[in-house]
Design a protein around this motif. Sequence first.
Motif, PDB file in Angstrom:
ATOM      1  N   HIS A 288       0.961  -1.144  -0.198  1.00 24.78           N
ATOM      2  CA  HIS A 288       0.007  -0.072  -0.056  1.00 24.78           C
ATOM      3  C   HIS A 288       0.953   1.274  -0.036  1.00 24.78           C
ATOM      4  O   HIS A 288       1.815   1.224   0.806  1.00 24.78           O
ATOM      5  CB  HIS A 288      -0.882  -0.100   1.400  1.00 24.78           C
TER       6      HIS A 288
ATOM      7  N   GLY B 291       1.909   5.015   0.694  1.00 22.98           N
ATOM      8  CA  GLY B 291       1.519   5.886   2.121  1.00 22.98           C
ATOM      9  C   GLY B 291       2.377   5.672   3.208  1.00 22.98           C
ATOM     10  O   GLY B 291       3.456   4.835   3.124  1.00 22.98           O
TER      11      GLY B 291
ATOM     12  N   LYS C 270       1.884   4.850   6.184  1.00 24.79           N
ATOM     13  CA  LYS C 270       1.717   3.983   7.315  1.00 24.79           C
ATOM     14  C   LYS C 270       2.040   2.553   6.776  1.00 24.79           C
ATOM     15  O   LYS C 270       1.664   2.198   5.797  1.00 24.79           O
ATOM     16  CB  LYS C 270       0.155   4.105   7.660  1.00 24.79           C
TER      17      LYS C 270
ATOM     18  N   ASP D  60      -5.613   1.656   5.174  1.00 26.25           N
ATOM     19  CA  ASP D  60      -4.644   2.482   4.906  1.00 26.25           C
ATOM     20  C   ASP D  60      -3.091   2.344   5.008  1.00 26.25           C
ATOM     21  O   ASP D  60      -2.165   3.131   5.320  1.00 26.25           O
ATOM     22  CB  ASP D  60      -5.008   3.866   5.625  1.00 26.25           C
ATOM     23  N   HIS D  61      -2.975   1.042   5.565  1.00 23.94           N
ATOM     24  CA  HIS D  61      -1.576   0.405   6.201  1.00 23.94           C
ATOM     25  C   HIS D  61      -1.123  -0.450   5.075  1.00 23.94           C
ATOM     26  O   HIS D  61      -1.847  -1.278   4.583  1.00 23.94           O
ATOM     27  CB  HIS D  61      -1.596  -0.153   7.410  1.00 23.94           C
TER      28      HIS D  61
ATOM     29  N   HIS E  66       8.249   3.566   4.481  1.00 19.82           N
ATOM     30  CA  HIS E  66       7.104   4.264   5.295  1.00 19.82           C
ATOM     31  C   HIS E  66       7.454   4.749   6.689  1.00 19.82           C
ATOM     32  O   HIS E  66       7.959   3.841   7.467  1.00 19.82           O
ATOM     33  CB  HIS E  66       5.919   2.915   5.717  1.00 19.82           C
TER      34      HIS E  66
END
Length: 260
Positions: free
Chosen positions: A68, A70, A72, A97-98, A135
Amino acid sequence: MPLPNVSRMSRILMIIADIVIALYLVLCMALWIFQRALIYYPQPRSVASALLTLPRSDAQVLVSVREHEGPKALIYFGGNAEDVSRNLPSFSAAFADHALYFLHYRGFGGSSGSPTEEAIQRDALGLFDEVYARHPQVTLVGRSLGSGVAVRLASQRPASHLVLITPYNSLEELAARQFPIFPVRWLLQDRFESWRYAREISVPTLLMAAEQDEVIPRSSTQRLFEHFAPGVAVLRVIPGVGHNSISASADYLRLLREAL
């Protein structure tokens, strides 16, 4: 009736004592030799996913991954008989979202080599460094045996959050409870002394215990909790569940999400 010969009885008792001592020493030796077979129960990987191979010089260590983009990420360390890939579907839904990284210990899930505390810890450090490069916000989650891996890693690397599920104070403490007649303090090679590292943790930490845990006593979890600095950690007890059924509770993922 003549009395038994006292010296003969003494010799018999000495022989019996020697046999008992010899048997005890043999059992101690067997416990020392085979202790890791009593700690680690490698499981195959059952859920297909993307795989990351850690660059290790002495083993091929695999990580089940849900990519993913992003900031996180979540790294998960499982129990001593856990196929961590089984958590991917539920964690993927709960933490959309992780990026997710589930370490297969050496000997588990297709990873080569044999698990030891120090080898697992080196692999955990290597995985964190790989993930942190992509991340900047990394949450560490450790369940049962993996709680010892996660808390030590959090004392060495800049994690953003720490979650310990059915955690223990130390493996030595649990072993002494299970084998009370043996000197486990001198025999145990992998100690997983979580209490030693808890005092160094400063990031928000959740300890999650099972009300009916039949493997790790609540007193062990409580002692670990008391080693954290005031205000760093919170302890939550999920009612009506045991050591292995805790993840079936609706509160399990809810508390995880709240912790993050």
